[in-house]
Scaffold this motif. Structure first.
Motif, PDB file in Angstrom:
ATOM      1  N   UNK A 101       0.476  -1.253   0.137  1.00  0.00           N
ATOM      2  CA  UNK A 101       0.540  -0.153  -0.336  1.00  0.00           C
ATOM      3  C   UNK A 101       0.701   1.118   0.197  1.00  0.00           C
ATOM      4  N   UNK A 102       1.890   1.260   0.446  1.00  0.00           N
ATOM      5  CA  UNK A 102       2.178   2.306   0.403  1.00  0.00           C
ATOM      6  C   UNK A 102       3.629   2.677  -1.093  1.00  0.00           C
ATOM      7  N   UNK A 103       3.363   1.488  -1.849  1.00  0.00           N
ATOM      8  CA  UNK A 103       3.697   1.724  -3.330  1.00  0.00           C
ATOM      9  C   UNK A 103       2.498   2.833  -3.675  1.00  0.00           C
ATOM     10  N   UNK A 104       1.584   2.145  -3.590  1.00  0.00           N
ATOM     11  CA  UNK A 104       0.402   2.339  -3.726  1.00  0.00           C
ATOM     12  C   UNK A 104       0.346   4.269  -3.893  1.00  0.00           C
ATOM     13  N   UNK A 105       0.340   4.148  -3.027  1.00  0.00           N
ATOM     14  CA  UNK A 105       0.050   6.143  -2.248  1.00  0.00           C
ATOM     15  C   UNK A 105       1.295   6.575  -3.143  1.00  0.00           C
ATOM     16  N   UNK A 106       2.963   6.175  -2.751  1.00  0.00           N
ATOM     17  CA  UNK A 106       3.701   6.905  -3.814  1.00  0.00           C
ATOM     18  C   UNK A 106       3.058   7.226  -5.326  1.00  0.00           C
ATOM     19  N   UNK A 107       2.413   6.401  -5.900  1.00  0.00           N
ATOM     20  CA  UNK A 107       2.405   6.283  -7.073  1.00  0.00           C
ATOM     21  C   UNK A 107       1.025   7.106  -7.340  1.00  0.00           C
ATOM     22  N   UNK A 108      -0.009   7.058  -6.406  1.00  0.00           N
ATOM     23  CA  UNK A 108      -1.794   7.899  -7.127  1.00  0.00           C
ATOM     24  C   UNK A 108      -2.474   7.046  -7.029  1.00  0.00           C
ATOM     25  N   UNK A 109      -2.519   5.675  -6.910  1.00  0.00           N
ATOM     26  CA  UNK A 109      -3.030   4.317  -7.267  1.00  0.00           C
ATOM     27  C   UNK A 109      -4.990   4.381  -5.917  1.00  0.00           C
ATOM     28  N   UNK A 110      -5.426   4.604  -6.234  1.00  0.00           N
ATOM     29  CA  UNK A 110      -6.597   4.608  -5.539  1.00  0.00           C
ATOM     30  C   UNK A 110      -7.673   3.824  -6.018  1.00  0.00           C
ATOM     31  N   UNK A 111      -7.850   2.822  -6.740  1.00  0.00           N
ATOM     32  CA  UNK A 111      -9.061   1.156  -6.747  1.00  0.00           C
ATOM     33  C   UNK A 111      -7.779   0.609  -8.329  1.00  0.00           C
ATOM     34  N   UNK A 112      -8.328  -0.454  -7.464  1.00  0.00           N
ATOM     35  CA  UNK A 112      -8.301  -1.790  -8.200  1.00  0.00           C
ATOM     36  C   UNK A 112      -8.901  -2.495  -9.294  1.00  0.00           C
ATOM     37  N   UNK A 113      -8.531  -3.053 -10.393  1.00  0.00           N
ATOM     38  CA  UNK A 113      -7.407  -3.173 -11.084  1.00  0.00           C
ATOM     39  C   UNK A 113      -6.977  -0.948 -11.262  1.00  0.00           C
ATOM     40  N   UNK A 114      -5.413  -1.406 -11.989  1.00  0.00           N
ATOM     41  CA  UNK A 114      -5.016   0.032 -12.255  1.00  0.00           C
ATOM     42  C   UNK A 114      -3.959  -0.440 -13.011  1.00  0.00           C
ATOM     43  N   UNK A 115      -4.034   0.271 -14.623  1.00  0.00           N
ATOM     44  CA  UNK A 115      -2.856   0.265 -14.885  1.00  0.00           C
ATOM     45  C   UNK A 115      -1.931   1.482 -15.211  1.00  0.00           C
ATOM     46  N   UNK A 116      -0.408   1.667 -14.586  1.00  0.00           N
ATOM     47  CA  UNK A 116       0.358   2.454 -15.045  1.00  0.00           C
ATOM     48  C   UNK A 116       1.211   1.699 -16.045  1.00  0.00           C
ATOM     49  N   UNK A 117       1.783   3.459 -16.789  1.00  0.00           N
ATOM     50  CA  UNK A 117       3.081   3.033 -17.920  1.00  0.00           C
ATOM     51  C   UNK A 117       3.848   3.759 -18.164  1.00  0.00           C
ATOM     52  N   UNK A 118       5.017   3.409 -17.830  1.00  0.00           N
ATOM     53  CA  UNK A 118       6.150   4.474 -17.760  1.00  0.00           C
ATOM     54  C   UNK A 118       7.313   4.301 -18.849  1.00  0.00           C
ATOM     55  N   UNK A 119       7.392   4.764 -19.392  1.00  0.00           N
ATOM     56  CA  UNK A 119       8.572   5.413 -20.749  1.00  0.00           C
ATOM     57  C   UNK A 119       9.745   6.042 -20.396  1.00  0.00           C
ATOM     58  N   UNK A 120      10.036   6.233 -21.611  1.00  0.00           N
ATOM     59  CA  UNK A 120      10.946   7.018 -21.498  1.00  0.00           C
ATOM     60  C   UNK A 120      10.940   8.608 -21.685  1.00  0.00           C
TER      61      UNK A 120
END
Length: 220
Positions: A101-120
């Motif tokens: 849950x600490x990581x979720x808060x850090x990345x701003x995720x508030x519900x599941x399922x959730x997708x975040x895309x990281x690129x350059x």
């Protein structure tokens, strides 16, 4: 009273139940098998940060074991891995958001399922807000929005790289100074943020009551 035919029927039911259990296990294994598409790695926060350091495009699926929505989406995520299997640069990661849950808060995720895309282009990650369906997600990942070889991707990279925390504070100071010069009395500090490739500036102020309505309108 047990008869020979009853005993055969019971054995047949037991065999069928065992076969069904084996089949379910095989199907679940296939859903996350490298041979079914891109490998879907289960990651903890340390794994995730290490993976993102490498700079590879990474789609991260945050889930909860308790969520029925996540269990239904698992099949779509497996289908997505099959659709994207030709892209060997892309990595797919699953993170237990309920557990971390600490990581979720850090990345701003508030519900599941959730997708975040990281690129350059978006090293801070961008949240997916469309239909939770493999085709729609694949189209989003492959859009010009994230492609450094397109004008859209280059512009997006510039904007996201431009707005550092220090730069945001600098812009907020300039906005405050301009508004005060116009006779607008700031209520608190302006807020500058970047989201989805757009810069937004939020501010609140009062207008000098001694100014005429025409002067107030011209001040904007």
């Amino acid at each position: 009273v047990s008869t020979p035919s009853t005993g055969k029927l019971q054995r047949s039911v037991m065999v069928a139940a065992r076969l069904l259990a084996v089949l379910l296990c095989v199907c679940q294994a296939m859903a996350f098998s490298p041979t079914a598409g891109l490998t879907i790695q289960v990651a903890d926060p340390a794994d995730l940060h290490e993976a993102l350091k490498k700079g590879r495009p990474s789609l991260v699926y945050f889930f909860s074991e308790w969520s029925g929505h996540c269990r239904r989406f698992d099949a779509e995520f497996a289908e997505l891995s099959r659709r994207l299997q030709g892209d060997q640069q892309l990595q797919l990661l699953r993170v237990d958001g309920y557990k971390h849950r600490d990581l979720v808060r850090e990345l701003g995720v508030t519900s599941f399922p959730a997708l975040l895309f990281f690129t350059k282009v978006v090293p801070g990650g961008e949240a997916y807000g469309g239909e939770m369906e493999a085709g729609s997600i694949a189209a989003w990942i492959q859009s010009d929005h994230f492609n450094l070889n397109t004008q859209s991707g280059k512009a997006y990279e510039f904007l996201t790289g431009f707005l550092t925390a220090d730069k945001a504070r600098e812009i907020e100071d300039v906005v405050s100074e301009i508004e005060e010069r116009r006779g607008h009395h700031m209520i608190g500090r302006p807020h500058v943020e970047m989201h989805g490739g757009h810069m937004t500036i939020s501010e609140a102020f009062t207008v000098d009551s001694s100014m005429s309505l025409e002067e107030q309108l011209q001040s904007f």
